[in-house]
Structure formats: C-alpha cells, structure tokens
Design an enzyme around this catalytic site. Structure first.
Site, PDB file in Angstrom:
ATOM      1  CD  GLU A   1      -8.624   4.793  -5.039  1.00  0.00           C
ATOM      2  OE1 GLU A   1      -7.871   3.985  -5.604  1.00  0.00           O
ATOM      3  OE2 GLU A   1      -9.114   5.781  -5.596  1.00  0.00           O
ATOM      4  NE  ARG A  38      -2.675  -8.888  -8.178  1.00  0.00           N
ATOM      5  CZ  ARG A  38      -3.777  -8.194  -7.984  1.00  0.00           C
ATOM      6  NH1 ARG A  38      -3.740  -6.999  -7.480  1.00  0.00           N
ATOM      7  NH2 ARG A  38      -4.941  -8.706  -8.327  1.00  0.00           N
ATOM      8  CE  LYS A  90     -10.414  -1.636  -3.406  1.00  0.00           C
ATOM      9  NZ  LYS A  90      -9.559  -0.539  -3.830  1.00  0.00           N
TER      10      LYS A  90
HETATM   11  P1  ATP Z   1      -7.712  -3.113  -6.540  1.00  0.00           P
HETATM   12  O1  ATP Z   1      -7.132  -3.179  -7.912  1.00  0.00           O
HETATM   13  O2  ATP Z   1      -8.511  -4.291  -6.213  1.00  0.00           O
HETATM   14  O3  ATP Z   1      -8.415  -1.832  -6.286  1.00  0.00           O
HETATM   15  P2  ATP Z   1      -5.671  -1.989  -5.060  1.00  0.00           P
HETATM   16  O4  ATP Z   1      -4.302  -2.445  -4.666  1.00  0.00           O
HETATM   17  O5  ATP Z   1      -5.757  -0.822  -5.944  1.00  0.00           O
HETATM   18  O6  ATP Z   1      -6.461  -3.199  -5.597  1.00  0.00           O
HETATM   19  P3  ATP Z   1      -6.294  -0.823  -2.588  1.00  0.00           P
HETATM   20  O7  ATP Z   1      -7.608  -0.479  -2.040  1.00  0.00           O
HETATM   21  O8  ATP Z   1      -5.381   0.280  -2.944  1.00  0.00           O
HETATM   22  O9  ATP Z   1      -6.560  -1.735  -3.814  1.00  0.00           O
HETATM   23  O10 ATP Z   1      -5.553  -1.879  -1.653  1.00  0.00           O
HETATM   24  C1  ATP Z   1      -5.395  -1.809  -0.277  1.00  0.00           C
HETATM   25  C2  ATP Z   1      -4.294  -2.757   0.111  1.00  0.00           C
HETATM   26  O11 ATP Z   1      -4.602  -4.086  -0.259  1.00  0.00           O
HETATM   27  C3  ATP Z   1      -2.983  -2.410  -0.567  1.00  0.00           C
HETATM   28  O12 ATP Z   1      -1.958  -2.405   0.389  1.00  0.00           O
HETATM   29  C4  ATP Z   1      -2.804  -3.488  -1.588  1.00  0.00           C
HETATM   30  O13 ATP Z   1      -1.452  -3.756  -1.831  1.00  0.00           O
HETATM   31  C5  ATP Z   1      -3.539  -4.673  -0.954  1.00  0.00           C
HETATM   32  N1  ATP Z   1      -4.038  -5.573  -2.002  1.00  0.00           N
HETATM   33  C6  ATP Z   1      -4.860  -5.263  -3.003  1.00  0.00           C
HETATM   34  N2  ATP Z   1      -5.069  -6.330  -3.809  1.00  0.00           N
HETATM   35  C7  ATP Z   1      -4.355  -7.346  -3.282  1.00  0.00           C
HETATM   36  C8  ATP Z   1      -4.132  -8.708  -3.649  1.00  0.00           C
HETATM   37  N3  ATP Z   1      -4.705  -9.241  -4.731  1.00  0.00           N
HETATM   38  N4  ATP Z   1      -3.333  -9.458  -2.874  1.00  0.00           N
HETATM   39  C9  ATP Z   1      -2.758  -8.939  -1.774  1.00  0.00           C
HETATM   40  N5  ATP Z   1      -2.910  -7.671  -1.363  1.00  0.00           N
HETATM   41  C10 ATP Z   1      -3.688  -6.860  -2.108  1.00  0.00           C
HETATM   42 MG    MG Z   2      -5.698   1.145  -5.722  1.00  0.00          MG
END
Ligand code: ATP
Ligand code: MG
Length: 570
Positions: free
Chosen positions: A36, A262, A272
């Site tokens: 995102e 994760r 993020k």
């Molecule tokens: P954040 O809370 O940092 O925004 P998110 O999962 O909401 O994390 P996205 O941009 O939606 O962020 O993530 C893109 C991809 O990265 C998703 O498939 C998510 O599962 C993966 N991802 C995000 N954080 C991690 C992590 N700490 N370890 C492994 N994969 C991750």
């Molecule tokens: Mg997200």
C-alpha cells in the site's frame, strides 16, 4: 541447483507451490508483491519481496508489483516512487508492468453490484460506532443491522446514490451479508465499500466510494491471474472472506492464499504507520534516516542489496513468529564488508602527538595494504610527520595497570609505522592538553623495540596530511528489544541513537572520495581500523568536510554467539 534456488526451495511455501505445479501442468507460477503506498518499504517488506520474486525466478514465472491503493487518505504519489526505487535497488526489476488496484475500480464496482443482486450485500446506515457495537465480540455473537433486510432493488438504488455522492462520509456503507454470529469476526458482515471524499492520487475525484482491502485484494489477484497469493499470518482469517468473495462473484480464476510469519526485528518497529509517526514527530530525520529499518534507511547506512537478500535467505520462511536478532542483520553486512571494504585509518576524537626527536620538516611516505588478506585490492600511501593525531581514548594521563595504550613513560606502536614513547604533556593555562610529547624510534618499522617488547598498536593520522570529517555513529532507535509490543513505543526511544564525531581522515583519501564518491554519487566503503565499517554519505554535498555513516561496528556478536552455541552443542 544454484545456491539461491537451494535457499528458497527449502520452505513450506515452496513445497506447496511445487506440489501444485506438479499436479496441474497447465498452471504457471504467478506471485505478486502488493504494497500500500502509505509509506516507505521496510526490511519486513524485503522478506516478502525476496520470497515472491525469487519463487517466480525459480519457476520462470512472474511476479507483479501491484500498488494496493484503495485508501486515498493515507496514500501519496511520493510513496509510489520511493517504493519502486527501493524494489529496483534491491535488485528486483523483473516485473513486466506496474499494476494499481485503482485501475480496477470499475471492475470492483461491477462485482459489488453482482453481490447486491444476489442478495449477498446491502447498504448499511449504522454509524461506524454502531457497526462496531453490533459486531459483538469473540465471546458474544453479533446482531443483525436493522438495514440488513432491505430489498435488492433498494440496495441497488442506494449503492448508486453512494457512488454519485448523495451521502456524506460515514453515512452509508456496503456490507457483505454473511453471518453475524460467525466464529470468525471477519465474516460478520464485513464492510466492502465506504465513502471518502478525498481525491485519489491516480483516479483524482472520479470516485467517492472506495473498496476495502479484503474486497479489492482477492479480485485484483484474480484479475492478474495470480496463482499463489502469499501474505503474512495476520491474514489467516481474512482468507475465509477472500474465498467467500471469489466464490460468490462470476470470476474465472481462483488464486490460492498462503500465509507465512512476518519479520519482527529486535529494537525495531516494522509498521509503516508507526514509522510515519517517527518521521512526523521529527524523531528521525526522514524515512531514509540511517536508524530507520526502511530499505532507504538501510541503504543510506551502508547496507547493500546483497546483504539484505542474504539476511532474508537466512531468516527463512516459516509459520512461527519470532523476534529476529539484530546481530544477524549486522552479521550479513559485516561479512561482506570484511571481504571488500578498504582498510585505512581515521581519527574520530583527535588528540595531538608531537614527536620531538623528528625534524620539523620530517616527511615519510608509507605504503599500506588496502586489505590484509586481499593483495589484489592494492595499496595506498599515507604520510608520516612529526605531528600526528591519535584517538583521545588511546592516551591516559592517569591510568591503572589494566590500561595498555599510550601513557607517560611507556611505548606504543603506531599502526603500519614506528614505536613511540610518551615523555611529557604540554598543557595550556586551563590545564587542557595541547599535545603529548613523544619520542619516535625510527629503527622499529616492522621490528620490535630495543627492549624486545611488542607494545599495543594504535591508529593515527599525520596532522599535515589530515582532512576534516564528520563520523555519524548510529545506534538502535529504541532501547528495548521489542518496541512493537509496547502500547506507547515513543516512550522507549534511545536518546543516544545518533552521535556525530568530528575528526580527520587522510587528505589523499579525501581527494579520492571527492572525485569518485561525491561527484559521481558512488558510495564507497571503508573499514576504519579499530573503529568500524563506514560508508560515504553521497547525499550530503559538503566539501569543507566529508561525512561518513557508520554501517556497523567491528565486533560480530552474531558470529560469536553462534560459535559459542556450536561449541556447547558439541
Ligand atoms: P505495514 O504495517 O508496514 O504497512 P502492511 O502489511 O500493511 O505493513 P503492505 O504495504 O500492505 O504493508 O505490505 C505489502 C506486503 O508486504 C504484504 O504482502 C505484507 O504481508 C508484506 N509485509 C509487510 N510487513 C511485513 C513483515 N514485517 N514481514 C514480512 N512481510 C511483510
Ligand atoms: Mg497495509
């Protein structure tokens, strides 16, 4: 099988995919990485990027980069650019196209209408708070909304009204009609669409209704022919909704969702949203602050794409959530820099030494190896003169027997040069040291002193040949191992996470760096002997002094720990 394939063919996701592809010969592997654009990528994302892109490589499949851009409030075009840059830098530019969930808004709308027409979705006019209240808890079933049984016709009209901006934000939403007493909270009539009047970075003001993540994600995966949709464990329950939506709309392709743990990293926050708080509150200098666990922060700090890839290979892919040791990440870059960083000397906290028995014009050029074990990396020249800098902590006026460095009446060896002996201290009227008066034994280059002793070795730089430098020393941003678990992570900021030392490097080296690193923006790596691994900061153009970021210290605690473990296991 090359090494990389071996590393990625040793996890449960690979085994699932391998089985699926063997069972269905027509299937070809198609993964995706769906960030995102609401912030910069962090090392957790790197884990997911490496997994998705490496699997696609192994099976000669595809991996899409798709921006999951369904929430205009939090998203920004600058994040889209930063995310692309980071993925490129990591070495993954093999995606054919860049996709945006927002490209499918029309299709999502059509499928939402299909659900309404099938009696599987309705317009709810409860407030956000009421929806939460009606949803119940894990121990208490939810209650049906009074709007749940509207007619299909009424729902169609109301959905159109939502789309045409006839409602205000929060006044109405589209919900799936599933089961308000489901054991899975996610299945208690989840919201599929909401109203937002914020313009979208791609579709501008065309839409005022936006699909929720769960609705958009599965349909996007299906449209793009994704075979395996890999996500983190938090989405385990969402899989039920993922499958429910695809089953109930007229769509041809069914991707399969699989979850892995994760990445959680010691002393770091990997979210993020929370990282954005650090940026907004100016606790760090920006998303690329070298203390941030972002890809751009790590890059500025001196991490290389290969060191991050190696780290992702080493942590593996499992279903168990662990807190990974920071020392493992540091080990990966240290191992690389130990092999290829040029060795040289720098002084971070200078104090002067006057070698009184050398002529004031004494100058000697010494040739020193760039690497102790790699002769092919060549040599460089340093200047030896009668006035030099050493580290302040390498001299002590008052000392005990434990102190092994320079002290009055004792000898020390200058690295790559001579043995010197401290005789006297020259102080100003405020009793501050101006310099230490030493004698230099010019017969000791590569030889022991006359008393046949081998004194400790310290590093130094000729004052005449010195150039000012700022050394930025970074430590963990948090002073507790797992800040992610804290209610208020801001209470655990390490106040000493960023220290600047103002010292010197060799002038010849400074000239080389100015020519190559600053003008051509090439990052150069050094091991400043006895201090640590540093890289040039190519973003800061400052010609009066050079800036170095400490990538990692010299001590490899991960390696030490592993060695202790294996010896105790034996
Ligand atoms: P954040 O809370 O940092 O925004 P998110 O999962 O909401 O994390 P996205 O941009 O939606 O962020 O993530 C893109 C991809 O990265 C998703 O498939 C998510 O599962 C993966 N991802 C995000 N954080 C991690 C992590 N700490 N370890 C492994 N994969 C991750
Ligand atoms: Mg997200």
């Amino acid at each position: 099988m090359n090494n990389k394939i071996k590393k990625y063919s040793n996890n449960f996701i690979y085994h699932i995919i391998d089985k699926d592809l063997k069972k269905n010969k027509k299937l070809s592997l198609h993964t995706r990485f769906p960030p995102e654009p609401n912030g910069y990528l962090h090392i957790g994302h790197a884990k997911s990027i490496c997994l998705n892109f490496e699997l696609a490589k192994i099976y000669q499949g595809k991996c899409n980069l798709r921006f999951d851009d369904t929430n205009p409030i939090k998203e920004n075009i600058k994040y889209i650019h930063a995310i692309q840059d980071d993925i490129h830098w990591l070495g993954y530019n093999g995606y054919n196209n860049i996709y945006y969930a927002s490209e499918y808004f029309e299709i999502f709308y059509k499928y939402a209408k299909e659900l309404i027409k099938k009696g599987l979705a309705y317009i709810d006019e409860l407030t956000k708070e009421e929806i939460r209240e009606y949803r119940g808890t894990l121990n208490k079933p939810g209650k049906n909304s009074p709007y749940r049984n509207r007619s299909i016709e009424e729902n169609i009209i109301l959905f159109k009204k939502m789309k045409n901006g006839k409602f205000s934000e929060g006044q109405a939403c589209l919900r799936a009609k599933i089961d308000m007493s489901s054991a899975l909270m996610i299945m208690r009539d989840p919201v599929l669409y909401r109203i937002l009047y914020t313009p979208h970075h791609q579709t501008k003001s065309k839409w005022c209704i936006y699909p929720m993540y769960d609705f958009a994600h599965c349909i996007s995966d299906s449209i793009e022919n994704i075979s395996h949709s890999l996500c983190t464990l938090e989405f385990q329950d969402n899989k039920n909704l993922y499958n429910w939506i695809l089953k109930n709309i007229d769509i041809l392709h069914y991707p399969k969702q699989y979850e892995f743990s994760r990445l959680n990293l010691e002393y770091s926050i990997l979210s993020k949203r929370k990282l954005n708080i650090l940026v907004k509150k100016k606790i760090v200098l920006g998303w690329d602050d070298p203390r941030m666990p972002t890809i751009s922060g790590l890059r500025k700090r001196g991490y290389t794409p290969s060191s991050i890839q190696t780290f992702c290979e080493k942590i593996g892919i499992t279903k168990q959530n662990h807190l990974i040791q920071l020392s493992l990440l540091e080990h990966c870059i240290r191992k690389e820099l130990n092999e290829n960083a040029i060795r040289t000397m720098a002084i971070l906290e200078p104090i002067k030494i006057f070698l009184y028995n050398l002529h004031e014009n004494y100058e000697e050029t010494l040739t020193i190896p760039n690497h102790p074990f790699h002769a092919e990396l060549g040599t460089h020249e340093i200047l030896f003169t009668n006035m030099i800098y050493i580290e302040r902590k390498d001299f002590q006026e008052k000392y005990d027997n434990q102190y092994k460095r320079l002290k009055i009446g004792h000898e020390i060896r200058l690295r790559h040069a001579y043995i010197i002996k401290a005789e006297k201290i020259k102080k100003d009227k405020n009793k501050n040291i101006i310099y230490i008066i030493c004698s230099c034994n010019l017969k000791t280059l590569g030889k022991k002193s006359s008393n046949n002793k081998n004194p400790a070795v310290i590093h130094w730089i000729s004052v005449k040949n010195s150039f000012p430098a700022h050394f930025r020393l970074y430590n963990s941003l948090f002073n507790i191992k797992n800040p992610e678990q804290e209610e208020n992570f801001l209470l655990h900021i390490n106040k000493n996470s960023f220290i600047i030392k103002k010292g010197f490097i060799e002038k010849n080296l400074a000239n080389d760096i100015k020519k190559n690193s600053i003008d051509k923006k090439i990052k150069l790596f050094f091991q400043f002997e006895r201090i640590g691994y540093f890289c040039t900061d190519t973003d800061t153009i400052q010609k009066k002094y050079l800036i170095f970021n400490r990538t990692v210290s010299l001590r490899d605690t991960w390696n030490i720990k592993m060695k202790i473990k294996t010896t105790t296991n034996n």
